[in-house]
Write a protein that holds these residues in place. Structure first.
Motif, short mmCIF file in Angstrom:
data_model
loop_
_atom_site.label_atom_id
_atom_site.label_comp_id
_atom_site.label_asym_id
_atom_site.label_seq_id
_atom_site.Cartn_x
_atom_site.Cartn_y
_atom_site.Cartn_z
N VAL A 1 0.87 -1.18 0.00
CA VAL A 1 0.00 0.00 0.00
C VAL A 1 0.90 1.22 0.00
CG1 VAL A 1 -1.75 1.32 1.23
CG2 VAL A 1 -1.85 -1.17 1.25
N PRO A 2 1.00 1.93 -1.14
CA PRO A 2 1.90 3.10 -1.19
C PRO A 2 1.45 4.20 -0.22
CG PRO A 2 1.18 2.44 -3.39
CD PRO A 2 0.31 1.71 -2.41
N SER A 3 2.40 4.81 0.41
CA SER A 3 2.12 5.91 1.33
C SER A 3 3.37 6.77 1.44
CB SER A 3 1.72 5.39 2.72
OG SER A 3 2.83 4.76 3.33
N ARG A 4 3.20 7.90 2.09
CA ARG A 4 4.34 8.81 2.28
C ARG A 4 5.46 8.10 3.06
NH1 ARG A 4 3.51 14.03 1.48
NH2 ARG A 4 1.29 13.82 1.90
N GLU A 5 5.08 7.41 4.15
CA GLU A 5 6.07 6.74 4.98
C GLU A 5 6.73 5.59 4.22
OE1 GLU A 5 3.24 9.00 7.20
OE2 GLU A 5 2.92 7.30 5.84
N TRP A 6 5.92 4.84 3.47
CA TRP A 6 6.45 3.70 2.71
C TRP A 6 7.51 4.15 1.71
CZ3 TRP A 6 5.95 3.29 -2.65
CH2 TRP A 6 6.43 2.10 -3.20
N LYS A 7 7.24 5.24 0.99
CA LYS A 7 8.18 5.69 -0.02
C LYS A 7 9.48 6.19 0.62
CE LYS A 7 8.84 8.63 -4.05
NZ LYS A 7 8.34 9.76 -4.85
N MET A 8 9.37 6.91 1.72
CA MET A 8 10.56 7.42 2.37
C MET A 8 11.41 6.27 2.91
SD MET A 8 12.51 9.91 3.17
CE MET A 8 11.45 11.30 2.70
N LEU A 9 10.74 5.26 3.48
CA LEU A 9 11.46 4.12 4.03
C LEU A 9 12.15 3.31 2.94
CD1 LEU A 9 12.01 2.52 6.66
CD2 LEU A 9 9.98 1.15 6.13
N ARG A 10 11.48 3.17 1.79
CA ARG A 10 12.03 2.33 0.72
C ARG A 10 12.98 3.07 -0.21
NH1 ARG A 10 8.84 -2.15 -2.92
NH2 ARG A 10 10.66 -2.77 -4.18
N TYR A 11 12.61 4.29 -0.57
CA TYR A 11 13.38 4.99 -1.59
C TYR A 11 14.09 6.25 -1.06
CZ TYR A 11 10.75 2.07 -4.84
OH TYR A 11 10.20 1.00 -5.51
N LYS A 12 13.81 6.64 0.20
CA LYS A 12 14.39 7.85 0.77
C LYS A 12 14.03 9.10 -0.06
CE LYS A 12 16.51 5.16 3.66
NZ LYS A 12 15.88 4.92 4.98
N ARG A 13 12.79 9.11 -0.54
CA ARG A 13 12.35 10.24 -1.37
C ARG A 13 10.97 10.70 -0.92
NH1 ARG A 13 12.77 8.17 -7.41
NH2 ARG A 13 11.90 10.26 -7.79
N GLU A 14 10.66 11.98 -1.20
CA GLU A 14 9.38 12.55 -0.81
C GLU A 14 8.26 12.06 -1.73
OE1 GLU A 14 8.70 14.38 1.78
OE2 GLU A 14 10.79 14.52 2.48
N TRP A 15 7.07 12.05 -1.20
CA TRP A 15 5.87 11.66 -1.94
C TRP A 15 5.50 12.77 -2.93
CZ3 TRP A 15 3.29 7.18 -2.27
CH2 TRP A 15 2.01 7.19 -2.81
N SER A 16 4.91 12.36 -4.05
CA SER A 16 4.47 13.36 -5.04
C SER A 16 2.97 13.25 -5.26
CB SER A 16 5.19 13.15 -6.37
OG SER A 16 4.77 11.95 -7.00
N ALA A 17 2.36 14.35 -5.72
CA ALA A 17 0.91 14.37 -5.97
C ALA A 17 0.53 13.38 -7.08
CB ALA A 17 0.47 15.78 -6.34
N GLY A 18 1.41 13.20 -8.04
CA GLY A 18 1.11 12.24 -9.12
C GLY A 18 0.97 10.83 -8.60
#
Length: 595
Positions: A409-426
């Motif tokens: 389930v993609p989320s802001r926390e998931w992306k930062m933990l996996r990719y070390k990058r901020e979430w985007s609106a797209g």
């Protein structure tokens, strides 16, 4: 002085001698007594016969075929003078069973023959009852041979329900170290129910303790404990299961049928399937390569190990997050012009011309992407992701099959933990329509649909008489009263999908004998590897690049009883997911499940 030293030496010598005599006669008595007992008492471990597996009506899905094994007396190879006897015994076996391999029999015997092995050495694992019974007397009269009853696992329906039932295989060194009983039986559950409930099916070993003499002859039986095992009754109906196999034919994908009252699974298949009987005694190299190189992945249990973007079937969950946020209501209108522009990029609806004015019901009915794009931007991923997680995405369903995947389930926390990058609106837009990094299993979609239909937590299971699964889960509800107040709006949209003009499945359910509610979806194919491309003919590349199609549904609409979830990989070769779903409901009516 020297005389004193001599006396002292003599004294110490006798002290050592007396100490040793004392140790040998007194202290080590218990040790040698126990050793003598071991030499006179022998314990034979009795292997349990594996339990059988039944379907919900009592039809056998896994049985034990009766046959015989052949063993040869030890010490016939390590002692050179006995080797002609060994060759003679092997010749006598081949005389009756010429299809057996003499060199393989000899290798098997040589591998086990040693001065430390007093047991007969099994050289032929299994010969069927019909083949052996004609020659039983001749072989059994030979003093160097032992013919014993043996059982072999057999799956009467071959490939049907292969990913549910699973298969047993020969136990390897690791299996034996973790499960000592598998050393006795020689086999262990490798996949499916056979593996998940291996401890139940294999049962407990027995033993027989006897007194023997110096010639290794039995004098008397001291104790006996019989081995036992347990049968399993599954919730699946093999008649419905066979029908799934028939209608999938040359298609790849998944179908799952659930009774929402208790979460029992009536039928479930991952397609293509494979013949379970090929694995019992070891599959041939040629057959293994053929299955391994099949781009439709027959070995993968796609129900729990297939990870797919959910596409539009997740829109009910996303809609629930919209309503819970308070930022949108069921009547809130969004105008669809065919796309949403964001960051200089157009995120398009599947209907390039646009759907016009959409509320929740009609957005679900016509699967309008723009409605969910705009709603996703208003509500935000921080409100959407927790609702989807609460519905069971990103976690195991707990179904009784081994090695279940959890998905993402993609989320802001998931992306930062996996990719070390901020979430985007797209990424919020992609998640809102079940695309992007969003990955689910078909089993998760089936449970999620059952929960939307009933408003209750549903625990899926195959083991019919497992109280842990059948007990009430009311104390573990996933919806509070506030959540439940929104479910009727979502169900109304699912009804329109199947029963009202403009619904994405209306063509197949118009004037259907029962009222079905559901949701269709399309999931983009995740790029396959170069290794997979090598196994795909160039003429088939276009097919394997096509999107997967979903439909998940429940019936009857007003009193939900059953969920049917279907995924056709690459849209199907010879049918559509909606048609397969309609056919499954017709079969259920024919079998008396739905009146």
């Amino acid at each position: 002085m020297r005389l004193k030293l001599v006396y002292a030496f003599i004294f110490l010598f006798f002290v050592v001698i007396l100490s040793r005599v004392y140790y040998l006669s007194i202290k080590s008595n218990l040790y040698y007594e126990e050793l003598a007992k071991q030499n006179s008492v022998k314990t034979y471990m009795i292997a349990p016969v594996r339990g059988m597996i039944y379907d919900t009506r009592g039809d056998l899905l896994a049985i034990n075929e009766l046959g015989f094994s052949i063993s040869i007396k030890p010490y016939l190879h390590i002692r050179k003078k006995n080797r002609p006897i060994l060759d003679d015994e092997i010749f006598s076996i081949l005389q009756f069973f010429p299809d057996l391999n003499a060199s393989e029999i000899k290798k098997t015997y040589q591998r086990e023959d040693s001065y430390y092995n007093q047991d007969y050495i099994q050289v032929v694992d299994f010969i069927s009852y019909d083949d052996m019974i004609k020659h039983y007397s001749n072989l059994n009269l030979r003093k160097n041979l032992k013919v014993e009853p043996q059982v072999k696992r057999k799956y009467p329906y071959n490939e049907v329900a292969s990913h549910v039932i699973g298969y047993i295989g020969k136990a390897n060194t690791q299996d034996i170290s973790e499960n000592p009983i598998s050393k006795l039986t020689g086999h262990i559950g490798k996949s499916g129910i056979e593996r998940y409930y291996n401890d139940v099916l294999q049962g407990e070993q027995g033993h027989r303790e006897v007194r023997i003499n110096a010639l290794n002859k039995e004098i008397e039986e001291l104790s006996f404990k019989s081995a036992y095992s347990n049968d399993l009754n599954l919730s699946i109906d093999i008649r419905l299961q066979q029908y799934l196999s028939e209608i999938f034919s040359d298609n790849a994908g998944v179908a799952i049928v659930v009774d929402v009252d208790d979460g029992s699974i009536l039928a479930a298949g991952s397609f293509p399937e494979y013949n379970l009987n090929s694995f019992v005694e070891g599959i041939s190299v040629a057959e293994w390569k053929e299955l391994s190189n099949n781009p439709d992945h027959p070995f993968t249990n796609k129900m729990i190990n297939g990870l797919y973007p959910p596409g539009s079937v997740v829109k009910m969950g996303v809609a629930l997050s919209f309503l819970k946020s308070g930022l949108m209501g069921a009547a809130s209108q969004i105008t669809c012009e065919g796309f949403v522009e964001l960051g200089g990029r157009n995120f398009r609806c599947w209907n390039r011309s646009g759907h016009g004015h959409m509320d929740l019901k009609h957005a679900l009915q016509q699967s309008c992407d723009v409605y969910f794009y705009e709603g996703g931007l208003r509500v935000g991923i921080d409100r959407i992701a927790p609702v989807l997680s609460n519905l069971g995405f990103g976690s195991k369903t707990g179904v009784d099959l081994p090695s279940e995947f959890i998905g993402t389930v993609p989320s802001r926390e998931w992306k930062m933990l996996r990719y070390k990058r901020e979430w985007s609106a797209g990424e919020t837009l992609n998640t809102s329509i079940g695309q992007g990094a969003f990955l689910v299993t078909p089993m998760q979609i089936a449970r999620y649909t059952a929960q939307i239909a009933t408003g209750k937590n549903v625990r899926l299971h195959f083991f019919k008489n497992n109280l842990d699964f059948n007990k009430s889960v009311e104390d573990d509800e996933i919806f509070n009263e506030f959540d439940k107040s929104f479910l009727p709006y979502i169900r109304e949209g699912m009804y329109a999908v199947m029963n009202e003009p403009g619904g994405t499945a209306y063509r197949y359910f118009n004037n259907f004998p029962i009222q079905v509610a559901g949701k269709t979806g399309t999931a983009q194919v995740i790029n396959f590897s170069q290794a997979e491309k090598k196994n795909i003919r160039e003429s088939d590349l276009e097919y394997y690049s096509r999107s997967h199609t979903w439909i998940t549904s429940y019936a009857p609409y007003k009193k939900p009883k059953y969920v049917v979830t279907v995924l056709l990989e690459h849209g199907g070769r010879s049918t559509t997911s909606a048609k397969v779903t309609a056919d499954i409901y017709r079969k259920m009516m024919e079998l008396g499940y739905i009146k």
